[in-house]
Scaffold this active site. Structure first.
Site, PDB file in Angstrom:
ATOM      1  N   ALA A  40     -11.447 -54.729 -13.956  1.00 14.12           N
ATOM      2  CA  ALA A  40     -10.021 -54.561 -13.696  1.00 14.12           C
ATOM      3  C   ALA A  40      -9.695 -53.086 -13.519  1.00 14.12           C
ATOM      4  O   ALA A  40     -10.090 -52.245 -14.334  1.00 14.12           O
ATOM      5  CB  ALA A  40      -9.196 -55.141 -14.837  1.00 14.12           C
ATOM      6  N   LYS A 102     -11.536 -43.370 -29.109  1.00 12.63           N
ATOM      7  CA  LYS A 102     -11.449 -42.911 -30.501  1.00 12.63           C
ATOM      8  C   LYS A 102     -10.014 -42.908 -31.019  1.00 12.63           C
ATOM      9  O   LYS A 102      -9.774 -43.185 -32.197  1.00 12.63           O
ATOM     10  CB  LYS A 102     -12.074 -41.535 -30.678  1.00 12.63           C
ATOM     11  CG  LYS A 102     -11.467 -40.406 -29.849  1.00 12.63           C
ATOM     12  CD  LYS A 102     -12.205 -40.205 -28.561  1.00 12.63           C
ATOM     13  CE  LYS A 102     -11.752 -38.986 -27.781  1.00 12.63           C
ATOM     14  NZ  LYS A 102     -12.464 -38.875 -26.498  1.00 12.63           N
ATOM     15  N   GLU A 126     -20.101 -46.481 -30.183  1.00  9.46           N
ATOM     16  CA  GLU A 126     -20.954 -45.290 -30.175  1.00  9.46           C
ATOM     17  C   GLU A 126     -20.397 -44.213 -29.240  1.00  9.46           C
ATOM     18  O   GLU A 126     -20.540 -43.010 -29.506  1.00  9.46           O
ATOM     19  CB  GLU A 126     -22.373 -45.664 -29.742  1.00  9.46           C
ATOM     20  CG  GLU A 126     -23.384 -44.537 -29.885  1.00  9.46           C
ATOM     21  CD  GLU A 126     -23.670 -44.184 -31.336  1.00  9.46           C
ATOM     22  OE1 GLU A 126     -23.334 -43.044 -31.731  1.00  9.46           O
ATOM     23  OE2 GLU A 126     -24.208 -45.022 -32.071  1.00  9.46           O
ATOM     24  N   VAL A 129     -17.575 -41.048 -30.293  1.00  5.40           N
ATOM     25  CA  VAL A 129     -17.822 -39.796 -31.021  1.00  5.40           C
ATOM     26  C   VAL A 129     -19.104 -39.153 -30.512  1.00  5.40           C
ATOM     27  O   VAL A 129     -20.167 -39.779 -30.555  1.00  5.40           O
ATOM     28  CB  VAL A 129     -17.941 -40.048 -32.539  1.00  5.40           C
ATOM     29  CG1 VAL A 129     -18.150 -38.722 -33.270  1.00  5.40           C
ATOM     30  CG2 VAL A 129     -16.719 -40.766 -33.083  1.00  5.40           C
ATOM     31  N   LYS A 202     -12.104 -38.394 -34.382  1.00  2.00           N
ATOM     32  CA  LYS A 202     -13.541 -38.639 -34.534  1.00  2.00           C
ATOM     33  C   LYS A 202     -13.992 -38.528 -35.987  1.00  2.00           C
ATOM     34  O   LYS A 202     -14.757 -39.366 -36.477  1.00  2.00           O
ATOM     35  CB  LYS A 202     -14.314 -37.650 -33.655  1.00  2.00           C
ATOM     36  CG  LYS A 202     -14.046 -37.826 -32.172  1.00  2.00           C
ATOM     37  CD  LYS A 202     -14.594 -36.680 -31.346  1.00  2.00           C
ATOM     38  CE  LYS A 202     -14.252 -36.835 -29.874  1.00  2.00           C
ATOM     39  NZ  LYS A 202     -14.682 -35.678 -29.061  1.00  2.00           N
ATOM     40  N   GLY A 299     -18.824 -36.212 -20.852  1.00  2.00           N
ATOM     41  CA  GLY A 299     -19.507 -36.381 -19.574  1.00  2.00           C
ATOM     42  C   GLY A 299     -19.665 -37.856 -19.249  1.00  2.00           C
ATOM     43  O   GLY A 299     -19.929 -38.667 -20.136  1.00  2.00           O
TER      44      GLY A 299
END
Length: 433
Positions: A40, A102, A126, A129, A202, A299
């Site tokens: 979506a 987060k 995973e 953070v 975090k 990234g």
């Protein structure tokens, strides 16, 4: 297991591309086939030719979370409003959820995890953070038998890049921020990065995983880098420190201290060697001792790596509508215990102070007397070269309480010749007693 993805921004597109290019490798890790069947996005045309064959692209997010064929929903739209509604609906429909959000987990994690427990599904994060550092799985699995006592790290690449430029090249804050934006290390609106909130999200999650406590963002104190001056990064270097934005979660006397703030880090510590946009995390446990992790914190490709790791974990250990066996926060919900929190003024530490005074005889003695009368012991006291009749006095203290230090700030402020607030930073003690 059939997968639905919410969003097609930088991270989502990188995740889809990585899953297609590494499909043989991913298939070699699990006996359960993984297939993206629906995605979506608000701009359907942008994704149409960039998804696997047979994947439906729609502009209706609800069509993903309500699709009875989908087993796993990957939420990558961000925010805490629509994202929360979609995640809660997906869980209620018996779907596992993978997210990099987060902020959503920091603000709404308790509610989301409670619902996931109720429906017996997994919520994996995973990618939320320090994406290149497998810190979530480390705390949930590798360090599972340890009483973890501290998690201390650099968790925001934008702020670390800015402070690195200021320290290494003498760049002013605003110029360093502009450079970070040009290089793609900072958003057009960098508020959450430079006010400390991103790192606070975090460290709130890491504190819960490390100590087995509820997710309490309201108990996390945070201060960002927006007020940092170039002068203090340079004085810190002269004194043998690096000024870094430090996120820390510590257990002290059966209380939790969870905070984010710019701090002076001794150059002998590994965290002081984390430069540019990189992240670093140090953890301590009663069995493994201490460990240090280093890697990129952002990234598209790096984030996709963390998302796909969660996806493979689900394929290896979970079934549609059934949990993978490991609690979502590492501890059984019944074992999560509320805890008292320490505030900054309740702790003791070493401190760095800088005040601008008139360059005249007796000022240094006056300042020294203020410290002595308050029984605040000084480690160093130096005077910078004078400029237009003014000079900077830089002091570092031995360990003292924040309350004791606060008591002398008014007197130090009066000694300041220009009315500039006294600059105060805590010095990081990486190995507290």
């Amino acid at each position: 297991m059939k997968i639905g993805i919410l969003g097609f921004g930088h991270v989502a597109s990188a995740t889809v591309q990585a899953m297609m290019s590494n499909r043989d490798l991913i298939a070699s890790k699990t006996d359960t086939p993984l297939e993206i069947v629906k995605l979506a996005t608000r701009t359907v045309t942008r994704a149409t030719n960039r998804v696997p064959p047979g994947c439906e692209v729609t502009d209706d997010c609800w069509a993903v979370v309500n699709d009875p064929e989908i087993d796993i929903v990957i939420e990558l739209i961000g925010g805490t409003t629509l994202a929360k509604e979609l995640v809660m609906r997906a869980i209620s429909n018996g779907k596992h959820v993978i997210t990099a959000n987060k902020a959503l987990l920091a603000y709404c994690g308790e509610e989301i995890m409670a619902l996931a427990d109720q429906y017996g599904v997994c919520v994996l994060f995973e990618a939320a953070v320090a994406v290149s550092i497998p810190i979530i799985k480390t705390l949930k699995s590798s360090a599972a038998a340890n009483h973890v006592t501290s998690v201390v790290g650099i968790l925001n690449g934008t702020s670390n890049y800015i402070l690195s430029q200021m320290s290494e090249h003498g760049t002013e804050f605003n110029d360093a921020l502009a450079q970070a934006q040009e290089k793609g290390f900072a958003e057009a609106d960098p508020t959450l990065d430079i006010n400390g909130e991103d790192a606070a999200h975090k460290i709130t999650l890491l504190a819960s995983l490390a100590f087995g406590i509820p997710i309490r963002f309201d108990a996390t104190c945070f201060k960002g880098t927006s007020g940092v001056e170039r002068a203090d990064t340079q004085f810190a270097k002269r004194l043998g420190y690096e000024l870094k934005l430090i996120a820390q979660a510590r257990l002290e006397n059966n209380k939790a201290y969870v905070a984010v703030a710019p701090m002076l880090v001794p150059q002998t510590e590994l965290l002081a060697q984390v430069h540019g946009s990189m992240n670093g995390i140090s953890i301590a446990g009663d069995l493994f001792g201490s460990a240090f992790f280093y890697g990129s914190g952002a990234g598209g490709k790096q984030t996709s790596s963390a998302i796909l790791a969660d996806l493979i974990e689900l394929a290896q250990h979970a079934k549609p509508g059934q949990s993978a066996g490991t609690p979502n926060l590492g501890f059984r919900k019944a074992a999560l215990k509320p805890i008292e929190y320490l505030l900054p003024h309740e702790r003791s530490s070493q401190f760095y102070l800088r005040l601008r005074v008139e360059d005249k005889v007796g000022v240094l003695a006056e300042v020294s007397t203020i410290f002595a009368n308050a029984e605040v012991s000084l480690s160093t006291l130096l005077q910078d070269e004078s400029e237009q009749g003014l000079t900077d006095l830089i002091a570092t203290t031995h360990v003292t309480s924040w309350a004791q230090l606060q008591s002398i700030l008014p007197a130090l402020q009066q000694a300041s010749a220009v009315g500039q607030p006294v600059i105060v930073y805590t010095i990081l003690d990486e190995h507290p007693a």
